[in-house]
Scaffold this motif. Structure first.
Motif, PDB file in Angstrom:
ATOM      1  N   ALA A 101      15.075   1.485   9.828  1.00 28.63           N
ATOM      2  CA  ALA A 101      15.391   0.752  11.129  1.00 28.63           C
ATOM      3  C   ALA A 101      13.655   0.321  11.623  1.00 28.63           C
ATOM      4  N   LYS A 136      11.153   0.306   9.401  1.00 31.30           N
ATOM      5  CA  LYS A 136      10.688  -0.710   8.347  1.00 31.30           C
ATOM      6  C   LYS A 136      11.096  -2.017   8.820  1.00 31.30           C
ATOM      7  N   GLU A 137      12.297  -2.233   8.958  1.00 28.89           N
ATOM      8  CA  GLU A 137      12.726  -3.659   9.360  1.00 28.89           C
ATOM      9  C   GLU A 137      11.972  -4.253  10.720  1.00 28.89           C
ATOM     10  N   THR A 138      11.773  -3.263  11.619  1.00 34.14           N
ATOM     11  CA  THR A 138      11.031  -3.708  12.855  1.00 34.14           C
ATOM     12  C   THR A 138       9.576  -4.259  12.463  1.00 34.14           C
ATOM     13  N   LYS A 147       8.813  -5.395   9.812  1.00 32.90           N
ATOM     14  CA  LYS A 147       8.719  -6.548   8.932  1.00 32.90           C
ATOM     15  C   LYS A 147       8.952  -7.708   9.707  1.00 32.90           C
ATOM     16  N   GLU A 148       9.796  -7.420  10.878  1.00 33.60           N
ATOM     17  CA  GLU A 148       9.995  -8.876  11.653  1.00 33.60           C
ATOM     18  C   GLU A 148       8.557  -8.864  12.821  1.00 33.60           C
ATOM     19  N   GLU A 201       8.196  -5.496   1.135  1.00 28.75           N
ATOM     20  CA  GLU A 201       8.274  -4.190   0.426  1.00 28.75           C
ATOM     21  C   GLU A 201       7.231  -3.882  -0.582  1.00 28.75           C
TER      22      GLU A 201
END
Length: 598
Positions: free
Chosen positions: A542, A544-546, A548-549, A563
């Protein structure tokens, strides 16, 4: 009694000499007439170097107990050294020269080939009548003997160095007529060109040593020294000889009272004076247009005379004198930047005057720019990080045991954490700082790359604190990724950071934000805590996705393949690069089995 016409003329001329207040003189030992043995000639004194008595060149200790033991140690500068020089030479002059200031009048007796004792005889005769004074002059000449022409000329020659020094004091080295005034002394005193040049060389050496005696160096002394050389009409060879003589005499006199060990102390006043003499010599030779070979020869002579220094060491010590001058010039440049009174040309002339080379100047320009950056941020100009390191390591004996070493390490960590926890959000550039820094960059001739680097070096830590806090807030859900990026971007503008600096640092931020939870997960997996490993990996994914955003909001192409940029397992610098293959497989196995069960 009948007088020859020439004798009568001499008597009449001598009558006018009373205006010069002649006092009774003893006959000099050049020649005299003995009634019993006939004329007896005495050889004139041997002609020493510089046209001065040899004892004045080897031992010049003034009779006054308050005078220095050497002419070269006269305190206060060049003019004071010349005063001492003149006072010492006055003891070597005859009564004739000391009483009659005009060399042409003194030589008149010798040129006319008449006994100068006529003059002394008239001065001793109280009668006001010319005839009586003439008789007195004749009697004195017959009984005491006359002064020979050769002795008179030699006596005048011996007065020439003092006359050169006096003219320098009367007119000053910057007087437009000083060169002609000193040049005329050669003819007035009947000195040939070679000897006159040697006399001027000695006067220059005395003046230079007097300048070095005062340890306070001034840039105006460089102009003063150039004016002295021009006033005395010295060429480069004579100047080199003068500097070598001044260095030799000065070092000899200094070491009479100061030990070599004391001279190793850079702050000792005598050491400062020696360094100043090196600086003045280096500048004189460079500004004289010497070739590199000639410069090396002349400067090495001075270096050897000052305690056997190598030319490299002497150059370093001369630069140590020049550097503070240019530092002050740079500080003045910063202070007067808004006035428009400073320019790159002014700094270029200062570097030429002081002998600051381009690589050294660039380093100093960068340092001056860095100081201005910190000043515009409201921070102390001197970064105290080095002082902090010194305080930790200054007493190595305190780390003699493992316990004390651990205490030191814990204290350092605590200090670092306290520094990170400090609120630095208020540190930002003042209004108008960008324009000021841009002007200074132009005056200092710095490239955009150099300027950007110094700004980043001073501000990146404060930006990193804000960026990391914003990312952590986004991961925790207290800020949206878009809002986190908005905070990061605003901080970038406050600190004048370029995107290039931020991109590299953002990668570091992501590594730091995601590396910590992955380290914790890995520790759970190693003890086979499947539940904690599974939950930790869910949180890491989670996060990592944050991240990324957040980077997606930046719109940087470098992070389009997030990635590959931040999670390359083959790159040890990536967020997961520290995890070994075995640990990675173990973590994946636990996550997979836990996922199947749920």
């Amino acid at each position: 009694m009948r007088f020859h016409v020439s004798a009568c003329a001499a008597v009449l001329s001598a009558a006018n000499a009373s205006a010069f207040s002649f006092s009774p003189l003893a006959a000099p030992p050049s020649s005299f007439s003995d009634r019993n043995n006939g004329p007896r000639a005495f050889a004139p004194p041997a002609r020493p170097a510089f046209g001065l008595p040899s004892n004045t060149l080897t031992s010049r200790a003034p009779s006054s107990p308050t005078s220095s033991t050497s002419l070269n140690l006269a305190a206060g500068g060049g003019p004071e050294a010349l005063d001492d020089f003149i006072a010492t030479l006055s003891g070597t002059q005859s009564k004739i020269s000391s009483k009659v200031g005009n060399p042409n009048l003194v030589k008149l007796a010798g040129v006319a080939a008449i006994p100068l004792s006529y003059v002394a005889g008239m001065a001793m005769t109280p009668s006001r009548r010319l005839a009586a004074r003439a008789v007195g002059g004749v009697i004195t000449a017959v009984t005491a003997g006359g002064v020979g022409k050769s002795f008179v000329e030699e006596d005048v020659r011996r007065s020439c160095p003092a006359a050169i020094a006096k003219r320098l004091l009367e007119l000053g080295v910057d007087d437009p007529n000083i060169s002609d005034g000193i040049a005329r002394l050669r003819e007035d005193y009947g000195v040939d060109e070679e000897d006159f040049g040697a006399m001027c060389t000695e006067v220059y050496a005395v003046y230079l040593a007097g300048m070095a005696k005062n340890p306070l160096a001034k840039t105006a002394e460089l102009k003063e020294m150039a004016g002295l050389k021009a006033a005395l009409g010295l060429d480069n060879l004579q100047t080199g000889q003068a500097h070598a003589e001044a260095a030799s005499n000065f070092y000899r006199d200094v070491t009479r009272f100061t030990s070599v060990e004391e001279l190793d102390d850079e702050d000792h006043p005598d050491r400062v004076s020696l360094d100043k003499l090196l600086f003045l010599s280096e500048r004189a030779f460079r500004q004289g247009g010497e070739t590199e070979e000639a410069f090396t020869f002349e400067f090495s002579r001075v270096a050897r005379a000052l305690g056997g220094l190598s030319i490299a060491e002497a150059m370093d010590r001369a630069k140590d004198v020049a550097t503070p001058f240019y530092e002050r010039a740079l500080a003045s440049t910063r202070a007067k930047l808004d006035s428009g009174a400073v320019s790159p040309d002014m700094l270029s002339r200062a570097r030429t005057t002081l002998g600051i080379d381009d690589p050294e100047a660039k380093d100093m320009h960068i340092e001056a720019f860095a100081r201005e950056v910190r000043s515009q941020l409201g921070l102390p100009e001197d970064d105290d990080e080095d002082d902090d390191d010194y305080d930790v390591n200054q007493d190595k004996r305190a780390m003699a045991t493992d316990d004390s070493a651990q205490e030191k390490i814990d204290a350092m960590k605590a200090a670092a954490e306290a520094k990170e926890a400090e609120d630095t959000s208020g540190i930002k550039f003042a209004e108008g700082a960008f324009e000021t820094l841009s002007k200074l960059q132009d005056v200092l001739g710095l490239s955009d790359e150099d300027a950007d680097y110094e700004i980043a070096a001073a501000t990146v830590d404060y930006w990193r604190t804000t960026a990391l806090s914003a990312i952590e807030d986004a991961i925790a859900g207290t800020k949206s990724p878009a809002k986190a990026w908005e905070v990061i971007l605003a901080r970038q503008k406050e600190l004048y950071l370029k995107d290039s600096a931020m991109k590299e640092m953002m990668t570091s931020m992501v590594m730091q934000a995601l590396g910590r939870p992955l380290e914790k997960v890995n520790s759970f997996a190693r003890v086979n805590n499947a539940a904690a490993t599974y939950d930790g990996l869910i949180d890491a994914i989670a996060a990592k996705e944050t991240c990324k955003e957040v980077l997606k909001a930046a719109g940087w192409s470098e992070f389009e393949d997030f990635e590959a940029t931040c999670f390359d397992p083959s790159d040890r610098r990536s967020a997961c690069g520290f995890i070994t293959n075995l640990d990675r497989q173990n973590m994946y196995k636990m996550f997979f089995l836990r996922s199947v069960k749920t």
